[in-house]
Every structure is written in C-alpha cells, then in structure tokens.
Design a protein around this motif. Structure first.
Motif, PDB file in Angstrom:
ATOM      1  N   VAL A  83       5.837  27.625  29.557  1.00 13.64           N
ATOM      2  CA  VAL A  83       5.977  27.927  28.133  1.00 13.64           C
ATOM      3  C   VAL A  83       4.840  28.827  27.656  1.00 13.64           C
ATOM      4  O   VAL A  83       5.057  29.816  26.947  1.00 13.64           O
ATOM      5  CB  VAL A  83       6.004  26.624  27.313  1.00 13.64           C
ATOM      6  N   GLU A  84       3.624  28.494  28.054  1.00  9.65           N
ATOM      7  CA  GLU A  84       2.460  29.271  27.615  1.00  9.65           C
ATOM      8  C   GLU A  84       2.514  30.693  28.159  1.00  9.65           C
ATOM      9  O   GLU A  84       2.251  31.660  27.426  1.00  9.65           O
ATOM     10  CB  GLU A  84       1.183  28.582  28.077  1.00  9.65           C
ATOM     11  N   ALA A  85       2.873  30.837  29.428  1.00 12.09           N
ATOM     12  CA  ALA A  85       2.960  32.171  30.020  1.00 12.09           C
ATOM     13  C   ALA A  85       4.059  32.999  29.364  1.00 12.09           C
ATOM     14  O   ALA A  85       3.874  34.198  29.085  1.00 12.09           O
ATOM     15  CB  ALA A  85       3.220  32.055  31.523  1.00 12.09           C
ATOM     16  N   ALA A  86       5.203  32.372  29.088  1.00  9.35           N
ATOM     17  CA  ALA A  86       6.305  33.082  28.450  1.00  9.35           C
ATOM     18  C   ALA A  86       5.903  33.585  27.068  1.00  9.35           C
ATOM     19  O   ALA A  86       6.214  34.716  26.683  1.00  9.35           O
ATOM     20  CB  ALA A  86       7.527  32.174  28.349  1.00  9.35           C
ATOM     21  N   GLY A  87       5.187  32.751  26.317  1.00  9.81           N
ATOM     22  CA  GLY A  87       4.723  33.185  25.006  1.00  9.81           C
ATOM     23  C   GLY A  87       3.764  34.358  25.094  1.00  9.81           C
ATOM     24  O   GLY A  87       3.825  35.292  24.289  1.00  9.81           O
ATOM     25  N   SER A  88       2.882  34.329  26.093  1.00 11.88           N
ATOM     26  CA  SER A  88       1.932  35.431  26.268  1.00 11.88           C
ATOM     27  C   SER A  88       2.646  36.720  26.647  1.00 11.88           C
ATOM     28  O   SER A  88       2.284  37.809  26.179  1.00 11.88           O
ATOM     29  CB  SER A  88       0.912  35.067  27.347  1.00 11.88           C
ATOM     30  N   ILE A  89       3.676  36.613  27.497  1.00 12.15           N
ATOM     31  CA  ILE A  89       4.437  37.797  27.900  1.00 12.15           C
ATOM     32  C   ILE A  89       5.155  38.408  26.696  1.00 12.15           C
ATOM     33  O   ILE A  89       5.133  39.632  26.492  1.00 12.15           O
ATOM     34  CB  ILE A  89       5.426  37.442  29.020  1.00 12.15           C
TER      35      ILE A  89
END
Length: 213
Positions: A83-89
């Motif tokens: 979830v965190e990586a997707a938000g950053s992307i």
C-alpha cells in the motif's frame, strides 16, 4: 487544491495507524464493509497503482489492462508495504503529470488532482475500515478531509461542520441522527471547471477480488 503531498500524508496516516497491528489477524472483517482487512488493504494498493497507470499513459477510454497484487503469502506487514509503495508511485506520477493531463475513470475523465483526490478518499475511508476492524486508532488531518470534500464531493450534502465525520457519513461509514446519508454517492474525478455528470453509474475495476469503495 489536493496535491501529491496530500496523498503521501493520507497514506502515511494509514501506515502509522496500522503498523502496530501487523501481527494481528488481517482476515477479520474491515469495519462495516464485506471484505477482510487484507483484501481491503490490497484493494487500496491496487487502485493506486492502476490510477498511476492511467495517468502515466493518458488512457482515455478504458483501464490499462494489467493486474497488481501483493504476493499471496505476504504477511500483513508486506501488504502494508505494498500500500505504501503504491501510494508513493502514484504521487511520483502525479508530480510528473502536466495539469492538462487527463485519463479515464468510470465516474468521469480525471485530471492529476482528481486522481490524487480519489486516492486520498480511498486511503482515508479504508483506513477507517481497517482501523475499525483491527482495533487501532485513527485521526486524519481535518484540513485534508475538508479539501477532499471540497474537490471530490462538491455536489454532495454536508451534514455537520466536522469534515472527517462528513466524509465517513457520506460514504456510509458513520451515522448522524435524523440525517440519513445519500442513497448513493459518487466522487468527481473531472476538474471543477469542466462539464461532468454527477448521476451515479457503475464503476467496474480492472482487477480482482474487489469492487469500488
């Protein structure tokens, strides 16, 4: 205005609220919705990555046809990383997109701010679902909730002066005495200055196992 910084703030609020619960059972229901906490968190990551794809290629007529998922055996901590990586992307793609970029969503052709706002709505309301299901506490930034309501739901009623309560009430996650929420709701991806139809329409997502929020 809703920015990539706001998206990162919303996702960070979610991550900070849920990190203490990574050793809990994420197969319990996520609040009042029909998914488990794991499926809800995975849906949030999926949505953010698909919206990043939409903006990245300027898809104007349909969703980009690919599927993003957390690894099947990933523990809750790994799903939260997803979830965190997707938000950053998505935040990176939003920052790289010109203001006149447009991309498809079933509820309207969106601009970078519209996709950012959708992701903020998802992060905030699903954080509520997850923290309710896992017994965590959540206090999102009131100013962010207010700007999300102003940009994404200008056509919907306000029930109180509390923006966080309003957002939960509008999306069916909170009750206000003698004030029933709208029978259906729909966010606005399309810029406020452009023509948009607020009539509720189905919003199929291009991935499984999930439905729109």
């Amino acid at each position: 205005m809703i920015t990539a910084d706001d998206l990162e703030s919303a996702v960070d609020s979610l991550v900070q609220a849920l990190r203490p619960a990574v050793d809990a059972d994420w197969n319990v229901p996520a609040g009042s919705i029909e998914w488990t906490c794991r499926a809800t968190a995975e849906h949030l990551g999926q949505a953010q990555l698909h919206w990043a794809s939409q903006l990245a290629v300027g898809a104007r007529t349909q969703y980009v046809r690919w599927s993003a998922r957390a690894q099947e055996l990933a523990p809750p901590a790994g799903v939260l990383d997803f979830v965190e990586a997707a938000g950053s992307i998505l935040a990176l793609v939003v920052r790289a997109s010109p203001p006149d970029a447009r991309a498809f969503h079933p509820w309207g052709i969106g601009d970078p701010e519209g996709f950012t706002g959708m992701a903020c709505v998802e992060a905030l309301v699903h954080d509520h679902d997850l923290t309710t299901g896992l017994g965590c506490s959540l206090t999102p930034p009131p100013d962010l909730c207010e700007r999300v309501l102003t940009r994404m739901f200008p056509h919907e009623p306000r029930a109180t002066a509390d923006p966080w309560l309003n957002l939960r009430w509008l999306t069916g996650r909170a009750q206000i005495p003698a004030t029933p929420p709208p029978a259906s709701w729909k966010w606005r991806p399309t810029p406020l200055a452009e023509t948009w139809d607020p009539a509720p329409t189905p919003a199929p997502m291009p991935f499984t196992p999930l439905r729109p929020s």
